[in-house]
Scaffold this motif. Structure first.
Motif, PDB file in Angstrom:
ATOM      1  N   GLY A  83       0.838  -1.200   0.000  1.00  0.00           N
ATOM      2  CA  GLY A  83       0.000   0.000   0.000  1.00  0.00           C
ATOM      3  C   GLY A  83       0.871   1.247   0.000  1.00  0.00           C
ATOM      4  O   GLY A  83       0.568   2.252  -0.665  1.00  0.00           O
ATOM      5  N   PHE A  84       1.962   1.174   0.728  1.00  0.00           N
ATOM      6  CA  PHE A  84       2.979   2.226   0.734  1.00  0.00           C
ATOM      7  C   PHE A  84       3.482   2.446  -0.688  1.00  0.00           C
ATOM      8  O   PHE A  84       3.586   3.583  -1.165  1.00  0.00           O
ATOM      9  CB  PHE A  84       4.117   1.761   1.643  1.00  0.00           C
ATOM     10  CG  PHE A  84       5.070   2.837   2.069  1.00  0.00           C
ATOM     11  CD1 PHE A  84       5.193   3.169   3.407  1.00  0.00           C
ATOM     12  CD2 PHE A  84       5.877   3.492   1.158  1.00  0.00           C
ATOM     13  CE1 PHE A  84       6.090   4.135   3.824  1.00  0.00           C
ATOM     14  CE2 PHE A  84       6.770   4.467   1.558  1.00  0.00           C
ATOM     15  CZ  PHE A  84       6.879   4.792   2.895  1.00  0.00           C
ATOM     16  N   ALA A  85       3.779   1.345  -1.376  1.00  0.00           N
ATOM     17  CA  ALA A  85       4.310   1.438  -2.742  1.00  0.00           C
ATOM     18  C   ALA A  85       3.297   2.054  -3.696  1.00  0.00           C
ATOM     19  O   ALA A  85       3.640   2.905  -4.517  1.00  0.00           O
ATOM     20  CB  ALA A  85       4.719   0.049  -3.231  1.00  0.00           C
ATOM     21  N   VAL A  86       2.040   1.623  -3.589  1.00  0.00           N
ATOM     22  CA  VAL A  86       0.983   2.161  -4.461  1.00  0.00           C
ATOM     23  C   VAL A  86       0.867   3.670  -4.280  1.00  0.00           C
ATOM     24  O   VAL A  86       0.805   4.439  -5.248  1.00  0.00           O
ATOM     25  CB  VAL A  86      -0.365   1.466  -4.170  1.00  0.00           C
ATOM     26  CG1 VAL A  86      -1.513   2.212  -4.847  1.00  0.00           C
ATOM     27  CG2 VAL A  86      -0.331   0.012  -4.640  1.00  0.00           C
ATOM     28  N   ALA A  87       0.843   4.109  -3.017  1.00  0.00           N
ATOM     29  CA  ALA A  87       0.708   5.541  -2.737  1.00  0.00           C
ATOM     30  C   ALA A  87       1.917   6.323  -3.233  1.00  0.00           C
ATOM     31  O   ALA A  87       1.776   7.432  -3.773  1.00  0.00           O
ATOM     32  CB  ALA A  87       0.520   5.762  -1.237  1.00  0.00           C
ATOM     33  N   MET A  88       3.105   5.756  -3.073  1.00  0.00           N
ATOM     34  CA  MET A  88       4.306   6.450  -3.516  1.00  0.00           C
ATOM     35  C   MET A  88       4.357   6.556  -5.029  1.00  0.00           C
ATOM     36  O   MET A  88       4.727   7.593  -5.586  1.00  0.00           O
ATOM     37  CB  MET A  88       5.552   5.757  -2.976  1.00  0.00           C
ATOM     38  CG  MET A  88       5.759   5.948  -1.497  1.00  0.00           C
ATOM     39  SD  MET A  88       7.478   5.777  -0.996  1.00  0.00           S
ATOM     40  CE  MET A  88       8.195   7.282  -1.639  1.00  0.00           C
ATOM     41  N   PHE A  89       4.010   5.475  -5.724  1.00  0.00           N
ATOM     42  CA  PHE A  89       4.003   5.524  -7.188  1.00  0.00           C
ATOM     43  C   PHE A  89       2.970   6.524  -7.686  1.00  0.00           C
ATOM     44  O   PHE A  89       3.254   7.350  -8.553  1.00  0.00           O
ATOM     45  CB  PHE A  89       3.723   4.132  -7.761  1.00  0.00           C
ATOM     46  CG  PHE A  89       4.964   3.341  -8.047  1.00  0.00           C
ATOM     47  CD1 PHE A  89       5.356   3.074  -9.348  1.00  0.00           C
ATOM     48  CD2 PHE A  89       5.753   2.874  -7.015  1.00  0.00           C
ATOM     49  CE1 PHE A  89       6.506   2.351  -9.608  1.00  0.00           C
ATOM     50  CE2 PHE A  89       6.909   2.153  -7.259  1.00  0.00           C
ATOM     51  CZ  PHE A  89       7.287   1.883  -8.570  1.00  0.00           C
ATOM     52  N   ALA A  90       1.764   6.444  -7.151  1.00  0.00           N
ATOM     53  CA  ALA A  90       0.712   7.372  -7.565  1.00  0.00           C
ATOM     54  C   ALA A  90       1.110   8.809  -7.247  1.00  0.00           C
ATOM     55  O   ALA A  90       0.946   9.719  -8.071  1.00  0.00           O
ATOM     56  CB  ALA A  90      -0.604   7.023  -6.873  1.00  0.00           C
ATOM     57  N   GLY A  91       1.671   9.010  -6.041  1.00  0.00           N
ATOM     58  CA  GLY A  91       2.118  10.342  -5.669  1.00  0.00           C
ATOM     59  C   GLY A  91       3.222  10.849  -6.578  1.00  0.00           C
ATOM     60  O   GLY A  91       3.234  12.011  -6.979  1.00  0.00           O
ATOM     61  N   GLY A  92       4.160   9.968  -6.915  1.00  0.00           N
ATOM     62  CA  GLY A  92       5.257  10.356  -7.788  1.00  0.00           C
ATOM     63  C   GLY A  92       4.788  10.778  -9.165  1.00  0.00           C
ATOM     64  O   GLY A  92       5.285  11.747  -9.754  1.00  0.00           O
ATOM     65  N   TYR A  93       3.814  10.053  -9.704  1.00  0.00           N
ATOM     66  CA  TYR A  93       3.309  10.363 -11.040  1.00  0.00           C
ATOM     67  C   TYR A  93       2.446  11.627 -11.045  1.00  0.00           C
ATOM     68  O   TYR A  93       2.436  12.373 -12.023  1.00  0.00           O
ATOM     69  CB  TYR A  93       2.485   9.196 -11.581  1.00  0.00           C
ATOM     70  CG  TYR A  93       3.323   8.096 -12.216  1.00  0.00           C
ATOM     71  CD1 TYR A  93       3.993   8.312 -13.411  1.00  0.00           C
ATOM     72  CD2 TYR A  93       3.436   6.836 -11.613  1.00  0.00           C
ATOM     73  CE1 TYR A  93       4.760   7.313 -13.991  1.00  0.00           C
ATOM     74  CE2 TYR A  93       4.205   5.830 -12.184  1.00  0.00           C
ATOM     75  CZ  TYR A  93       4.871   6.071 -13.381  1.00  0.00           C
ATOM     76  OH  TYR A  93       5.626   5.087 -13.955  1.00  0.00           O
ATOM     77  N   PHE A  94       1.704  11.872  -9.954  1.00  0.00           N
ATOM     78  CA  PHE A  94       0.689  12.930  -9.993  1.00  0.00           C
ATOM     79  C   PHE A  94       0.934  14.105  -9.060  1.00  0.00           C
ATOM     80  O   PHE A  94       0.157  15.050  -9.048  1.00  0.00           O
ATOM     81  CB  PHE A  94      -0.694  12.332  -9.681  1.00  0.00           C
ATOM     82  CG  PHE A  94      -1.105  11.262 -10.643  1.00  0.00           C
ATOM     83  CD1 PHE A  94      -1.316  11.551 -11.979  1.00  0.00           C
ATOM     84  CD2 PHE A  94      -1.269   9.947 -10.213  1.00  0.00           C
ATOM     85  CE1 PHE A  94      -1.685  10.562 -12.880  1.00  0.00           C
ATOM     86  CE2 PHE A  94      -1.640   8.948 -11.102  1.00  0.00           C
ATOM     87  CZ  PHE A  94      -1.850   9.258 -12.448  1.00  0.00           C
ATOM     88  N   ILE A  95       2.022  14.083  -8.270  1.00  0.00           N
ATOM     89  CA  ILE A  95       2.219  15.121  -7.264  1.00  0.00           C
ATOM     90  C   ILE A  95       2.281  16.520  -7.882  1.00  0.00           C
ATOM     91  O   ILE A  95       1.772  17.490  -7.318  1.00  0.00           O
ATOM     92  CB  ILE A  95       3.483  14.842  -6.410  1.00  0.00           C
ATOM     93  CG1 ILE A  95       3.552  15.828  -5.238  1.00  0.00           C
ATOM     94  CG2 ILE A  95       4.754  14.907  -7.252  1.00  0.00           C
ATOM     95  CD1 ILE A  95       4.630  15.491  -4.223  1.00  0.00           C
ATOM     96  N   ASP A  96       2.885  16.628  -9.068  1.00  0.00           N
ATOM     97  CA  ASP A  96       3.000  17.943  -9.694  1.00  0.00           C
ATOM     98  C   ASP A  96       1.706  18.375 -10.372  1.00  0.00           C
ATOM     99  O   ASP A  96       1.558  19.530 -10.775  1.00  0.00           O
ATOM    100  CB  ASP A  96       4.144  17.949 -10.710  1.00  0.00           C
ATOM    101  CG  ASP A  96       5.498  17.758 -10.024  1.00  0.00           C
ATOM    102  OD1 ASP A  96       5.690  18.326  -8.938  1.00  0.00           O
ATOM    103  OD2 ASP A  96       6.343  17.028 -10.564  1.00  0.00           O
ATOM    104  N   ILE A  97       0.768  17.444 -10.506  1.00  0.00           N
ATOM    105  CA  ILE A  97      -0.538  17.772 -11.086  1.00  0.00           C
ATOM    106  C   ILE A  97      -1.519  18.184  -9.990  1.00  0.00           C
ATOM    107  O   ILE A  97      -2.197  19.203 -10.080  1.00  0.00           O
ATOM    108  CB  ILE A  97      -1.093  16.570 -11.885  1.00  0.00           C
ATOM    109  CG1 ILE A  97      -0.140  16.227 -13.045  1.00  0.00           C
ATOM    110  CG2 ILE A  97      -2.499  16.871 -12.408  1.00  0.00           C
ATOM    111  CD1 ILE A  97      -0.507  14.946 -13.777  1.00  0.00           C
TER     112      ILE A  97
END
Length: 442
Positions: A55-69
């Motif tokens: 779950g940590f990994a999912v959130a980090m990947f999603a955050g990494g892809y979309f944090i600047d959006i």
């Protein structure tokens, strides 16, 4: 916009990581409760705890892809909401399913903290990124020390139920929510420096292959039929790794036409995280017969890690990040091998101290390597590394649980030493690659 309050945002980030860390200490303490009181096997407990990692990994990947959006602020408040829900659900857990679901939310909260705060710290301190990332990550082992002491005090000394221990999490949760509230949060370093989203993706080397590989790892960690099929024959994992390596080569070199430094660092992160977190999460079962409380060992290990990370700046400056990582791999190997033959309090404490010094710098320095040597990988690069480390741990936990039940703790520790042995070779190669890169830029 109001002026950015650098100090307040850094303290808030540290408190958010403190919540993450205390959940690790709590899981290490209560895994035995779910075995003895609720009838779960060690392997089932490992699988129920695994969502805290993938779950940590999912959130980090999603955050990494979309944090600047969606902006860093949104990820911060998502972390707060997921933490709140996860803590409440954990308090209500009584079986495999409820424990599993609680850890999904806690994992998502923990991953959102890292996805937001790693790039935030790098942005707040652009001239001291590795040093301040190490200081930020002091609060991971530091939080485990605090959680370990609280676990010993609340459950072992006062004899309160495990729910009282979990309830402590509401305190740092409320504090970091208060400190972030109403504060302007700056754009990530990648956005501020004008690096495009496309260029960030390109600098990951093989973002599509890496993302698909992590998704497959999550499936392995959570679908027992897939996990059993892969582990039934030693050739299968080798073939799968080979296929992934070929696709990384094709995507990185043929399509993106860029260095494969990031995929190599990604591979190393899988092993560093598994070495550190796999061992500490099973500390109770691994050392319960060594004549000393495993929670004391956990406090000693994480206390050494916290001190080491706080003073990491001068060490990183003298040895450079690859040199620090190589020394860490050597000491981690020695620590695991010593723990595998240790009996009695003194020998166990000494072995644990060697292991602690070894794993101390792994996590923040790996993220620092991405930030220092592959800066255009941006927030996505840091998020992928953190996420990959946790999803690797989610795979290791049930494997270690089964090994502890069948082969015993000492054999399990000896087998785990293979991971840092591979890292010794890998970090020698990393040093050569980075030295050549630096020479070419001069």
């Amino acid at each position: 916009m109001k002026e950015v309050n650098q100090k307040r945002l850094f303290i808030a980030s540290c408190l958010a990581l403190l919540v993450t860390a205390i959940t690790f200490a709590i899981r290490a303490k209560i895994e035995g409760v779910f075995s003895t009181d609720y009838g779960l096997s060690k392997e089932e407990v490992g699988r129920a705890l695994a969502p805290a990692f993938w779950g940590f990994a999912v959130a980090m990947f999603a955050g990494g892809y979309f944090i600047d959006i969606v902006k860093t602020k949104t990820i911060v408040w998502l972390a707060f909401a997921m933490h709140l829900i996860g803590i409440v659900l954990l308090l209500l857990s009584k079986d495999y399913t409820s424990l599993f679901i609680a850890n999904v939310f806690i994992g998502l909260g923990n991953g959102s903290v890292e996805a937001a705060c790693n790039p935030l710290v790098a942005t707040l301190f652009p001239n001291n990124k590795t040093k301040m990332l190490n200081r930020f990550h002091v609060w991971f082992p530091g939080g485990i020390v605090i959680g370990g002491v609280l676990a010993w005090l609340i459950m072992d000394q006062i004899n309160l139920p495990w729910q009282a221990l979990v309830g402590i999490l509401f305190i740092p949760l409320a504090l970091y929510g208060f400190l972030f509230f109403g504060q302007p949060i700056p754009e990530t370093e990648r956005v501020a420096s004008g690096v495009s989203y496309k260029e960030m993706m390109r600098n990951i080397g093989a973002p599509v292959t890496i993302t698909l590989a992590v998704i497959f790892m999550i499936m392995v960690a959570n679908i027992s039929s897939i996990s059993d099929a892969i582990t039934s024959n030693y050739a299968y994992p080798i073939v799968i790794v080979g296929i992934v390596a070929v696709f990384i080569l094709i995507e990185g070199k043929a399509i993106n036409k860029i260095s494969l430094l990031f995929p190599f660092v990604f591979f190393c992160m899988l092993l560093t995280a598994s070495t550190e977190l796999g061992t500490t999460q099973w500390i109770n079962a691994l050392l319960e017969t060594n004549g000393i409380s495993p929670m004391i060992i956990l406090v000693v290990v994480t206390g050494i890690m916290a001190v080491g990370r706080y003073f990491a700046g001068s060490l990183v400056h003298r040895l450079n990040p690859p040199g620090v990582l190589l020394g860490s791999a050597v000491l981690s190997t020695a620590g695991l091998l010593l723990l595998s033959v240790s009996h009695g309090p003194a020998a166990t404490l000494l072995s644990a101290a060697v292991f602690a010094v070894g794993v101390c710098y792994f996590w923040p320095t790996m993220i620092g390597v991405a930030s220092e040597y592959i800066p255009k990988s941006g927030a996505l690069g840091m998020s992928i590394l953190g996420g990959a480390g946790f999803v690797a741990t989610s795979m290791v936990l049930p494997i270690m649980g089964k090994s502890i039940e069948t082969a015993g703790p000492h054999i399990t520790l000896r087998n785990m030493s293979v991971l840092p042995i591979i890292l010794i070779v890998s970090f020698i190669l990393l040093s050569i690659i980075i030295n050549r890169k630096n020479a070419a830029q001069q």
